[in-house]
Design a protein around this motif. Structure first.
Motif, short mmCIF file in Angstrom:
data_model
loop_
_atom_site.label_atom_id
_atom_site.label_comp_id
_atom_site.label_asym_id
_atom_site.label_seq_id
_atom_site.Cartn_x
_atom_site.Cartn_y
_atom_site.Cartn_z
N TYR A 6 35.45 -36.31 22.57
CA TYR A 6 35.19 -37.38 21.79
C TYR A 6 34.95 -37.14 20.45
CZ TYR A 6 33.29 -40.91 25.38
OH TYR A 6 33.55 -41.82 26.22
N TYR A 18 23.82 -36.25 24.32
CA TYR A 18 24.20 -35.79 25.54
C TYR A 18 23.43 -34.73 26.26
CZ TYR A 18 28.53 -38.54 24.65
OH TYR A 18 29.27 -39.56 24.29
N TRP A 68 37.22 -48.09 24.02
CA TRP A 68 36.65 -48.60 25.51
C TRP A 68 37.03 -47.39 26.37
CZ3 TRP A 68 33.53 -52.13 26.08
CH2 TRP A 68 33.20 -53.16 25.00
N SER A 69 37.68 -46.51 26.11
CA SER A 69 38.04 -45.39 27.10
C SER A 69 36.52 -44.78 27.32
CB SER A 69 38.95 -44.27 26.44
OG SER A 69 40.15 -45.08 26.16
N ARG A 70 36.23 -44.20 28.19
CA ARG A 70 34.97 -43.57 28.53
C ARG A 70 34.83 -42.51 29.65
NH1 ARG A 70 34.80 -49.37 29.61
NH2 ARG A 70 34.25 -49.39 31.95
N LEU A 106 27.03 -49.89 30.37
CA LEU A 106 27.52 -49.15 29.26
C LEU A 106 26.76 -48.83 28.03
CD1 LEU A 106 31.22 -51.18 28.91
CD2 LEU A 106 30.55 -49.16 30.17
N GLU A 108 26.24 -46.42 24.25
CA GLU A 108 26.83 -45.75 23.15
C GLU A 108 25.99 -44.69 22.73
OE1 GLU A 108 26.99 -48.63 20.13
OE2 GLU A 108 28.53 -49.75 20.86
N ASP A 109 26.92 -43.51 22.48
CA ASP A 109 26.41 -42.33 21.87
C ASP A 109 26.18 -42.50 20.32
OD1 ASP A 109 28.66 -41.77 20.25
OD2 ASP A 109 29.39 -40.02 21.37
N ASN A 113 30.77 -43.87 20.56
CA ASN A 113 31.56 -43.70 21.73
C ASN A 113 30.85 -44.40 23.14
OD1 ASN A 113 33.73 -42.16 20.58
ND2 ASN A 113 31.94 -40.71 20.21
N VAL A 114 31.62 -44.98 23.94
CA VAL A 114 31.23 -45.47 24.95
C VAL A 114 30.93 -44.66 26.27
CG1 VAL A 114 31.38 -47.44 26.88
CG2 VAL A 114 32.19 -47.70 24.53
N VAL A 115 29.79 -44.75 26.86
CA VAL A 115 29.51 -43.98 28.27
C VAL A 115 28.88 -44.85 29.18
CG1 VAL A 115 27.70 -42.09 29.06
CG2 VAL A 115 28.65 -41.98 26.58
N GLU A 116 29.77 -44.86 30.25
CA GLU A 116 29.24 -45.65 31.42
C GLU A 116 28.45 -44.77 32.35
OE1 GLU A 116 31.71 -47.31 35.49
OE2 GLU A 116 32.58 -47.33 33.35
#
Length: 121
Positions: A6, A18, A68-70, A106, A108-109, A113-116
């Protein structure tokens, strides 16, 4: 082991998110340029502005956070996880939704960045 990268605005903020919010373990950090974190059989590289991965492409486009990639982080109790993260100030893009395989939401960091978060059903 799957490895993801990322692009982030701030490596220290990303490491804190994280590690402290999602349970990753910091393996190595290279100052403000990059850090390597691990969770289960996933490795995440976060690359800040000084990282080689953040350099402009030949056409002038610049790698940037977001999209949107995650990555998907599997959790055992999505409701409790979401509550804890909300109390910690984590931003969410939606509410918990249910699908044929389980429940997801979903977040966001700090760089967007998207985290599911996913709880198998």
């Amino acid at each position: 082991m799957a490895t993801f990268r990322y692009i982030v605005d701030d490596v220290d903020q990303a490491v804190s998110f994280y590690r402290d919010q999602l349970g990753f373990v910091l393996d190595q950090q290279y100052g403000p340029a990059m850090a390597i974190l691990n969770k289960d059989d996933m490795q995440l590289w976060v690359a800040g502005p000084p990282a080689s991965a953040s350099r402009p492409m030949p056409d002038g486009s610049k790698p940037a956070p977001g999209g949107w990639s995650r990555i998907v982080v599997v959790v055992t109790d999505i409701a409790a996880t979401v509550e804890d993260l909300r109390q910690a100030g984590v931003r969410f893009k939606n509410d918990i939704v249910e699908g044929p395989g389980g429940r997801q939401i979903l977040c966001e960091d700090p760089s967007g960045n998207v985290v599911e978060l996913f709880q198998p059903g």
